[in-house]
Design an enzyme around this catalytic site. Sequence first.
Site, PDB file in Angstrom:
ATOM      1  CG  PHE A  98      -2.062  -0.369   0.436  1.00  0.00           C
ATOM      2  CD1 PHE A  98      -2.962  -1.034   0.277  1.00  0.00           C
ATOM      3  CD2 PHE A  98      -3.304   0.974   1.022  1.00  0.00           C
ATOM      4  CE1 PHE A  98      -4.337  -1.283   0.512  1.00  0.00           C
ATOM      5  CE2 PHE A  98      -4.162   1.369   0.820  1.00  0.00           C
ATOM      6  CZ  PHE A  98      -5.175   0.329   0.188  1.00  0.00           C
ATOM      7  CG  ASP A 199     -23.712  15.393  10.581  1.00  0.00           C
ATOM      8  OD1 ASP A 199     -23.466  16.008   9.671  1.00  0.00           O
ATOM      9  OD2 ASP A 199     -25.364  14.643  10.489  1.00  0.00           O
ATOM     10  CD  GLN A 218      -5.429  11.130   2.380  1.00  0.00           C
ATOM     11  OE1 GLN A 218      -6.259   9.652   2.006  1.00  0.00           O
ATOM     12  NE2 GLN A 218      -3.925  10.619   1.957  1.00  0.00           N
ATOM     13  CG  HIS A 220      -7.909   7.765  -2.563  1.00  0.00           C
ATOM     14  ND1 HIS A 220      -7.148   7.442  -3.914  1.00  0.00           N
ATOM     15  CD2 HIS A 220      -7.997   7.076  -2.080  1.00  0.00           C
ATOM     16  CE1 HIS A 220      -7.025   5.999  -3.662  1.00  0.00           C
ATOM     17  NE2 HIS A 220      -7.110   5.363  -2.585  1.00  0.00           N
ATOM     18  CG  LEU A 230     -11.752   5.197  -3.120  1.00  0.00           C
ATOM     19  CD1 LEU A 230     -11.078   5.325  -3.291  1.00  0.00           C
ATOM     20  CD2 LEU A 230     -11.413   4.529  -1.535  1.00  0.00           C
ATOM     21  CB  THR A 232      -8.907   0.361  -3.223  1.00  0.00           C
ATOM     22  OG1 THR A 232      -7.525   0.038  -2.592  1.00  0.00           O
ATOM     23  CG2 THR A 232      -8.649  -1.824  -4.446  1.00  0.00           C
ATOM     24  CD  GLU A 233      -2.580   3.899  -1.335  1.00  0.00           C
ATOM     25  OE1 GLU A 233      -3.510   5.373  -2.128  1.00  0.00           O
ATOM     26  OE2 GLU A 233      -2.050   3.540  -0.217  1.00  0.00           O
ATOM     27  NE  ARG A 264      -4.729   6.769   0.018  1.00  0.00           N
ATOM     28  CZ  ARG A 264      -5.423   5.688   0.880  1.00  0.00           C
ATOM     29  NH1 ARG A 264      -6.698   7.074   1.826  1.00  0.00           N
ATOM     30  NH2 ARG A 264      -6.098   4.566   0.988  1.00  0.00           N
ATOM     31  CG  HIS A 330     -10.141   9.294   0.016  1.00  0.00           C
ATOM     32  ND1 HIS A 330     -11.471   8.338  -0.173  1.00  0.00           N
ATOM     33  CD2 HIS A 330      -9.108   8.808   1.514  1.00  0.00           C
ATOM     34  CE1 HIS A 330     -10.745   7.271   0.478  1.00  0.00           C
ATOM     35  NE2 HIS A 330     -10.165   6.721   1.743  1.00  0.00           N
ATOM     36  CD  GLU A 361     -13.757  10.426   7.427  1.00  0.00           C
ATOM     37  OE1 GLU A 361     -13.965   9.066   7.154  1.00  0.00           O
ATOM     38  OE2 GLU A 361     -13.309  11.005   6.226  1.00  0.00           O
ATOM     39  NE  ARG A 372      -6.939   8.175   6.117  1.00  0.00           N
ATOM     40  CZ  ARG A 372      -7.221   7.462   5.235  1.00  0.00           C
ATOM     41  NH1 ARG A 372      -5.809   6.434   5.279  1.00  0.00           N
ATOM     42  NH2 ARG A 372      -7.736   7.311   3.993  1.00  0.00           N
ATOM     43  CB  SER A 377      -9.436   5.808   7.855  1.00  0.00           C
ATOM     44  OG  SER A 377      -8.796   4.721   6.516  1.00  0.00           O
ATOM     45  CG  LEU A 378      -9.915   0.407   7.367  1.00  0.00           C
ATOM     46  CD1 LEU A 378      -9.719  -0.953   6.494  1.00  0.00           C
ATOM     47  CD2 LEU A 378     -11.413   0.966   7.975  1.00  0.00           C
TER      48      LEU A 378
END
Lengths: 557, 232
Positions: A98, A199, A218, A220, A230, A232-233, A264, A330, A361, A372, A377-378
């Site tokens: 990645f 929100d 960011q 992407h 998206l 994916t990378e 990115r 993103h 996030e 990032r 993020s996960l």
Amino acid sequence: MGAVQLAGKCNLAVLSKLYPIRSHTGTAQGGIGAALGNMEEDHPEWHTFDTVKGGDYLVDQDAAEMMCREAVETVYDLEHMGLPFSRTEEGRIAQRRFGGHTKEFGKAPVRRSCYAADRTGHMILQTLYQQCIKQQVHFFDEFQVVDVLLENGRAVGVVAIQAATGELHLFHAKALLFASGGCGRIYQITSNGHALTGDGMAICLRRGIPLEDMEFFQFHPTGIYKMGILITEGARGEGGILRNRKGERFMQRYSPTLLDLAPRDIISRAMYLEARNGLGIDGKNYFHLDLTHLDRKILEEKLPDVTDFVRTYLGIDPVKEPIPVQPTAHYPMGGIPTDMDGRVLCDEKNTVVPGMYAAGEVACVSVHGANRLGTNSLVDILVFGRRAGRDMLKLVNAADWPPLPPEPDGFARQQIEALRTASGKESAAAIRETLQNDMMDKASVFRDATQLKAMQAKLAELRERYRQVRVRDRGSVFNTELLETLELGYLIDLAETIVVGAVARDESRGAHYREDFPQRDDAQWLKHTLFYQTDKGPRLTYKPVVITKYQPQERKY
Amino acid sequence: MQITLKIKRFDPARDKEAHFESYTVEAEPTDRLLDVLNTVKWHQDGTLAYRRSCGHGICGSDAMLLNGRNRLACRELIKNLGGRITIEPLRGFKVIKDLVVDMDAFFAKYRGIKPYLQSGDPDPDKERRQSILQRERFDDTTKCILCACCTTACPSYWANPDYLGPAAIVQGHRFLFDSRDAAKEERLAILNGGDGVWRCRTIFNCVDACPRDIDVTRAIGEVKKALLTGKV
């Protein structure tokens, strides 16, 4: 992940503006970064270094160390909960390359991203929801939080509107956690779903909580052209190549070591530069993601969903034709400031707001700094969701019930009623379209003072128009026009945090690139921005970055 | 191009019965139906209600009946739907407003099949091992996004709302065939119940309806076979 820690141990409610299984975590594709070392040697220290360098040294290094260390046990935790990871020949969790993830502090790409085909987020969301069902967590589905209550400096509850009835509900709590995601809908081209209107961030901002580092947004590099969906990378992790109009692998010029697996921010910037030099496809602002040299099996087994998206939305077969892509909004690196236990911080002295937590996030720990890395993020939602949940349990067990403020739902009721009867002449859709288009033009990948100041003026104008907005639907049941208009107000507030932070930051770092200040300036700007909304307008303060092992260096890949 | 949408509308505060309203909209052939619904909502009639979020077929919010078939609005392009499109809410659920239906019963069935791994032994330090083949065995049913397209396309479900329905069975299959799961007998007993898999009459509507291309009828068939042979 926070709820899983608390389930069965206290009186717990999960409020979600969508059915929880519809949340945007489900769209994450490529994987979770964790140094399991299943495919080749790897260490959490290498992951930490990559995270710090990827964030252009604006990362708080103590938090990044913690995250990369705990990422490993968190991934095993998910596997034990049932997450169906893809597997290696030995039956271990499979890992792939990645962007920005390297071995030996930047020498070459490493296989670190733990994946389940290209549906890793879908599987995480399903697995955690399943655990909540197992533990009989009480969900309030389609309850949209519209206000947070603070009393004597402590968070004591939230007010939410129930979509099905239009009624306001008051939730009195000893502790509350925002895990409400990002705000990509500020921009015209975005990978983010319609629900991602920031929100949680905006609600806290309006109650005097600052937002940290919002100028770093960011883009992407590989969103489907014009749609932003998206790709994916992981597609580049499996060998995909970006090409310009001449068919050149242009990343050779910008990142000789990592090429198409550079972080990115660097790739998105390279694409803007190439386009400016007339090297976009057909001279336009898009490029080709070339997967045609890969085996059909790789696409269909390791990248089945993105292969399907391309076939469905573009009518082309990525096995045979390259995919038209452009940078897509993103992820905000910034958010509600928190410490490593998810506790919300309200000033530059890191004063904790008791009872108030944020993770993922919506929050800024900060582990992503100015940019990032993919997969982080996960890692962030899982590690800090878990830590926040555990800390909340301690607090809930120790704390008494805090008193509610007088007329706790007054502020929310006033806002909702104002919208329900709004009879101005301005259309919310027209305001939103202008906001999204102008933010794309003036405050996205390339920025300068002139454009940003023009955007600031535009925001003042949009805010004025918003005061004259009309809502035609006067009903109570699923009045989504009212809710969308409420969300538009959030988007305008958050756009301002991006623009004001970006005007002030006279340097280029990570995703924030100022053409008029193209260099990083550590002497002036190695610090986090805090944005406050006040009666007199925006106020900025700053706080230092935590640096432990890695002194800032020039960032090259 | 100009297209006409015929949308089934129902507002519980105003209407005794649902009725159709027509809208004429400018659209590109490559637009998603969701884009066109947004155009109607944002520029013609703000009162129109529907669910949506991700816009690319992953979140499962915008399942509806398009020209008589269950589809996700964000996965259907105008060029494939034609110039006159009839849009109705999913069948078999109570309508809350317009295209928004009450899904509580659907999710209750999902919870009923115990949709979580029951491993039966203490967690190891690292991952449980699973071969590529073992993982492949239940891959298809992991793709389910719980959009309800399959269940509400099923005539057996229309006839008997107590039937578990294809979506819940797909989720049951996902755990039944996971080599790490130890609750096979309990799962088979649930699926074998009076409102379980035997209500399926292999009509294949579910396969046509699934936006994730899950071979739903095959998955149900595999559960039936497991019940008949006692082997998973």
